[in-house]
Design a protein around this motif. Structure first.
Motif, PDB file in Angstrom:
ATOM      1  N   PRO A  13       0.834  -1.216   0.000  1.00  0.00           N
ATOM      2  CA  PRO A  13       0.000   0.000   0.000  1.00  0.00           C
ATOM      3  C   PRO A  13       0.860   1.254   0.000  1.00  0.00           C
ATOM      4  O   PRO A  13       1.975   1.264   0.517  1.00  0.00           O
ATOM      5  CB  PRO A  13      -0.818  -0.129   1.295  1.00  0.00           C
ATOM      6  N   TRP A  14       0.345   2.303  -0.592  1.00  0.00           N
ATOM      7  CA  TRP A  14       1.068   3.573  -0.626  1.00  0.00           C
ATOM      8  C   TRP A  14       0.103   4.693  -0.267  1.00  0.00           C
ATOM      9  O   TRP A  14      -1.104   4.581  -0.424  1.00  0.00           O
ATOM     10  CB  TRP A  14       1.694   3.821  -2.006  1.00  0.00           C
ATOM     11  N   GLY A  15       0.636   5.782   0.206  1.00  0.00           N
ATOM     12  CA  GLY A  15      -0.184   6.899   0.639  1.00  0.00           C
ATOM     13  C   GLY A  15      -0.123   8.062  -0.328  1.00  0.00           C
ATOM     14  O   GLY A  15       0.350   7.930  -1.462  1.00  0.00           O
ATOM     15  N   ARG A  16      -0.602   9.180   0.111  1.00  0.00           N
ATOM     16  CA  ARG A  16      -0.632  10.391  -0.710  1.00  0.00           C
ATOM     17  C   ARG A  16       0.573  11.247  -0.372  1.00  0.00           C
ATOM     18  O   ARG A  16       0.832  11.539   0.799  1.00  0.00           O
ATOM     19  CB  ARG A  16      -1.920  11.168  -0.468  1.00  0.00           C
ATOM     20  N   SER A  17       1.261  11.682  -1.386  1.00  0.00           N
ATOM     21  CA  SER A  17       2.462  12.483  -1.161  1.00  0.00           C
ATOM     22  C   SER A  17       2.084  13.947  -0.986  1.00  0.00           C
ATOM     23  O   SER A  17       1.081  14.420  -1.547  1.00  0.00           O
ATOM     24  CB  SER A  17       3.420  12.330  -2.340  1.00  0.00           C
ATOM     25  N   PRO A  18       2.872  14.706  -0.233  1.00  0.00           N
ATOM     26  CA  PRO A  18       2.612  16.151  -0.102  1.00  0.00           C
ATOM     27  C   PRO A  18       2.669  16.876  -1.443  1.00  0.00           C
ATOM     28  O   PRO A  18       1.932  17.833  -1.663  1.00  0.00           O
ATOM     29  CB  PRO A  18       3.721  16.624   0.846  1.00  0.00           C
ATOM     30  N   ALA A  19       3.551  16.422  -2.347  1.00  0.00           N
ATOM     31  CA  ALA A  19       3.651  17.085  -3.652  1.00  0.00           C
ATOM     32  C   ALA A  19       2.345  16.974  -4.438  1.00  0.00           C
ATOM     33  O   ALA A  19       1.940  17.915  -5.129  1.00  0.00           O
ATOM     34  CB  ALA A  19       4.807  16.486  -4.455  1.00  0.00           C
ATOM     35  N   SER A  20       1.675  15.825  -4.338  1.00  0.00           N
ATOM     36  CA  SER A  20       0.417  15.672  -5.067  1.00  0.00           C
ATOM     37  C   SER A  20      -0.666  16.573  -4.493  1.00  0.00           C
ATOM     38  O   SER A  20      -1.503  17.099  -5.232  1.00  0.00           O
ATOM     39  CB  SER A  20      -0.025  14.209  -5.014  1.00  0.00           C
ATOM     40  N   ALA A  21      -0.660  16.757  -3.169  1.00  0.00           N
ATOM     41  CA  ALA A  21      -1.633  17.665  -2.559  1.00  0.00           C
ATOM     42  C   ALA A  21      -1.384  19.103  -2.992  1.00  0.00           C
ATOM     43  O   ALA A  21      -2.324  19.857  -3.287  1.00  0.00           O
ATOM     44  CB  ALA A  21      -1.573  17.546  -1.037  1.00  0.00           C
ATOM     45  N   VAL A  22      -0.122  19.512  -3.051  1.00  0.00           N
ATOM     46  CA  VAL A  22       0.210  20.866  -3.507  1.00  0.00           C
ATOM     47  C   VAL A  22      -0.205  21.056  -4.961  1.00  0.00           C
ATOM     48  O   VAL A  22      -0.735  22.109  -5.344  1.00  0.00           O
ATOM     49  CB  VAL A  22       1.716  21.126  -3.329  1.00  0.00           C
ATOM     50  N   ALA A  23       0.003  20.025  -5.788  1.00  0.00           N
ATOM     51  CA  ALA A  23      -0.370  20.125  -7.196  1.00  0.00           C
ATOM     52  C   ALA A  23      -1.876  20.318  -7.353  1.00  0.00           C
ATOM     53  O   ALA A  23      -2.333  21.184  -8.112  1.00  0.00           O
ATOM     54  CB  ALA A  23       0.083  18.866  -7.943  1.00  0.00           C
ATOM     55  N   CYS A  24      -2.675  19.533  -6.626  1.00  0.00           N
ATOM     56  CA  CYS A  24      -4.130  19.666  -6.715  1.00  0.00           C
ATOM     57  C   CYS A  24      -4.587  21.034  -6.208  1.00  0.00           C
ATOM     58  O   CYS A  24      -5.427  21.697  -6.838  1.00  0.00           O
ATOM     59  CB  CYS A  24      -4.811  18.557  -5.921  1.00  0.00           C
ATOM     60  N   ALA A  25      -4.061  21.453  -5.062  1.00  0.00           N
ATOM     61  CA  ALA A  25      -4.487  22.726  -4.492  1.00  0.00           C
ATOM     62  C   ALA A  25      -4.093  23.893  -5.396  1.00  0.00           C
ATOM     63  O   ALA A  25      -4.895  24.812  -5.631  1.00  0.00           O
ATOM     64  CB  ALA A  25      -3.867  22.898  -3.106  1.00  0.00           C
ATOM     65  N   LEU A  26      -2.880  23.870  -5.913  1.00  0.00           N
ATOM     66  CA  LEU A  26      -2.416  24.956  -6.774  1.00  0.00           C
ATOM     67  C   LEU A  26      -3.218  25.015  -8.070  1.00  0.00           C
ATOM     68  O   LEU A  26      -3.606  26.105  -8.522  1.00  0.00           O
ATOM     69  CB  LEU A  26      -0.934  24.773  -7.081  1.00  0.00           C
ATOM     70  N   ALA A  27      -3.496  23.848  -8.677  1.00  0.00           N
ATOM     71  CA  ALA A  27      -4.265  23.829  -9.915  1.00  0.00           C
ATOM     72  C   ALA A  27      -5.686  24.344  -9.696  1.00  0.00           C
ATOM     73  O   ALA A  27      -6.219  25.113 -10.502  1.00  0.00           O
ATOM     74  CB  ALA A  27      -4.303  22.408 -10.485  1.00  0.00           C
ATOM     75  N   LEU A  28      -6.318  23.947  -8.585  1.00  0.00           N
ATOM     76  CA  LEU A  28      -7.678  24.404  -8.307  1.00  0.00           C
ATOM     77  C   LEU A  28      -7.717  25.901  -8.051  1.00  0.00           C
ATOM     78  O   LEU A  28      -8.579  26.614  -8.584  1.00  0.00           O
ATOM     79  CB  LEU A  28      -8.241  23.643  -7.100  1.00  0.00           C
ATOM     80  N   VAL A  29      -6.784  26.401  -7.246  1.00  0.00           N
ATOM     81  CA  VAL A  29      -6.771  27.830  -6.930  1.00  0.00           C
ATOM     82  C   VAL A  29      -6.539  28.665  -8.177  1.00  0.00           C
ATOM     83  O   VAL A  29      -7.225  29.680  -8.416  1.00  0.00           O
ATOM     84  CB  VAL A  29      -5.699  28.115  -5.852  1.00  0.00           C
ATOM     85  N   LEU A  30      -5.595  28.257  -9.014  1.00  0.00           N
ATOM     86  CA  LEU A  30      -5.292  29.043 -10.208  1.00  0.00           C
ATOM     87  C   LEU A  30      -6.449  29.016 -11.207  1.00  0.00           C
ATOM     88  O   LEU A  30      -6.794  30.054 -11.801  1.00  0.00           O
ATOM     89  CB  LEU A  30      -4.012  28.520 -10.863  1.00  0.00           C
ATOM     90  N   CYS A  31      -7.054  27.851 -11.418  1.00  0.00           N
ATOM     91  CA  CYS A  31      -8.164  27.772 -12.377  1.00  0.00           C
ATOM     92  C   CYS A  31      -9.381  28.561 -11.890  1.00  0.00           C
ATOM     93  O   CYS A  31     -10.032  29.266 -12.674  1.00  0.00           O
ATOM     94  CB  CYS A  31      -8.546  26.308 -12.621  1.00  0.00           C
ATOM     95  N   ALA A  32      -9.694  28.448 -10.596  1.00  0.00           N
ATOM     96  CA  ALA A  32     -10.830  29.197 -10.052  1.00  0.00           C
ATOM     97  C   ALA A  32     -10.558  30.694 -10.095  1.00  0.00           C
ATOM     98  O   ALA A  32     -11.450  31.495 -10.423  1.00  0.00           O
ATOM     99  CB  ALA A  32     -11.118  28.736  -8.628  1.00  0.00           C
ATOM    100  N   TRP A  33      -9.317  31.092  -9.771  1.00  0.00           N
ATOM    101  CA  TRP A  33      -8.974  32.522  -9.808  1.00  0.00           C
ATOM    102  C   TRP A  33      -9.052  33.073 -11.232  1.00  0.00           C
ATOM    103  O   TRP A  33      -9.575  34.166 -11.445  1.00  0.00           O
ATOM    104  CB  TRP A  33      -7.567  32.714  -9.237  1.00  0.00           C
ATOM    105  N   HIS A  34      -8.572  32.312 -12.199  1.00  0.00           N
ATOM    106  CA  HIS A  34      -8.596  32.811 -13.570  1.00  0.00           C
ATOM    107  C   HIS A  34     -10.019  32.879 -14.109  1.00  0.00           C
ATOM    108  O   HIS A  34     -10.344  33.757 -14.908  1.00  0.00           O
ATOM    109  CB  HIS A  34      -7.734  31.937 -14.475  1.00  0.00           C
ATOM    110  N   PHE A  35     -10.885  31.974 -13.672  1.00  0.00           N
ATOM    111  CA  PHE A  35     -12.288  32.070 -14.066  1.00  0.00           C
ATOM    112  C   PHE A  35     -12.910  33.336 -13.491  1.00  0.00           C
ATOM    113  O   PHE A  35     -13.693  34.022 -14.164  1.00  0.00           O
ATOM    114  CB  PHE A  35     -13.052  30.831 -13.603  1.00  0.00           C
TER     115      PHE A  35
END
Length: 314
Positions: A13-35
């Motif tokens: 089993p493997w868990g969620r990496s901090p880098a993947s959480a940063v990627a999701c959060a950054l992508a969501l914030v930037l897309c919502a802000w640009h909209f």
């Protein structure tokens, strides 16, 4: 043949990496802000340092919430897929005067799909998710929310020649009534068939098998038969000045392509390599089909039907 007797190896089993959480959060914030900047008409302005700092801080706080707040982790994937599909659609639907700029926008929109899709796959692609023990939340949101937000954007920015109040306050044309019925039916089918296995007729199953034989990984029907061809047709209609009151339907249909493409990355049980190949196949096959359809309409269809259908759509 290489077989040997041994005890089976259990998948680690493997868990969620901090880098993947940063990627999701950054992508969501930037897309919502640009909209939000698109709604205000300030998307072409340079971001101020204070805005950049606020966006970075928001993404950092959001990435921590993905690990600490289960509801945030559950909802982020659906909202990220929806806003990324919307941003990719709005970028691709802009019609600059030069053909090279059109190509760059198409590639840029496809890059947004890949970045958002890989971010979703990296964070939610856990062992439990791949075994469907924890299903991805927000599949229908991914498919329907971008369409609704696109309509809000187009009425707010007056991409559609009429406002929502003007459209609802005047009598409807017969062609508009027919288009509304077709769109409602299409959205219902889109929501019902989102699991990819329900209500699929036998002829479509055979057609899917044929595509897999020639393309190795078949593209999704919503992308190469609906979304990308409508994207090309929208560019043709804008350049020719055709049907300004009804080509909003083409914009909504084009948005389906990017919603479906990002939705493919939410199928965590599918190997990631196959998802990428499927997304690429849907893009190039759909664009080529759209170009062929646009040439047929421009060179053959319009000269034959110009006088007969002129009074149906205004």
């Amino acid at each position: 043949y290489g077989y040997r007797f041994a005890w089976p190896q259990i998948i680690r089993p493997w868990g969620r990496s901090p880098a993947s959480a940063v990627a999701c959060a950054l992508a969501l914030v930037l897309c919502a802000w640009h909209f939000a900047t698109r709604l205000c008409g300030s998307e072409r302005e340079t971001a101020k340092p204070l805005e950049i700092a606020a966006l970075a801080l928001t993404a950092g706080v959001f990435s921590l919430a993905l690990f600490k707040v289960p509801a945030a982790a559950r909802l982020t994937g659906g909202f990220l897929a929806a806003f990324a599909a919307l941003e990719a659609s709005l970028l691709a639907l802009e019609t600059p005067p030069r053909s090279w700029d059109v190509f760059k926008r198409l590639v840029g929109a496809f890059a947004i799909v890949l970045c958002a899709g890989l971010s979703i796959a990296s964070f939610y692609g856990t062992l439990e998710g791949m075994l469907r023990l924890t299903p991805f939340s927000g599949v229908r949101m991914t498919l329907l929310l971008p369409l609704l937000l696109l309509l809000v954007h187009d009425f707010k920015r007056r991409i559609h020649p009429e406002s929502a109040a003007q459209l609802l306050g005047r009598p409807s044309y017969w062609g508009e009534i027919v288009l509304c019925g077709v769109c409602l039916l299409a959205m219902a089918l889109l929501a019902i068939r989102s699991d990819n296995v329900s209500f699929v007729p036998e002829w479509e199953i055979r057609f899917r098998d044929f595509l897999e034989r020639i393309l190795v990984v078949r593209p999704r029907t919503k992308e190469f038969l609906v979304g990308y061809p409508c994207l090309v047709l929208y560019g043709l209609f804008v350049r020719r000045g055709w049907a300004p009151g009804t080509r909003e339907v083409l914009r909504v249909a084009a948005c389906i392509a990017y919603s479906s493409a990002i939705n493919s990355f939410c199928h965590l049980h599918t190997p990631l390599e196959l998802t990428i190949i499927r997304t690429v196949n849907g893009f190039w096959v759909g664009i080529l089909l759209g170009i062929a359809l646009a040439l047929a309409i421009d060179k053959l269809g319009v000269p034959l039907w110009r006088n007969r259908l002129g009074s149906l759509f205004k």
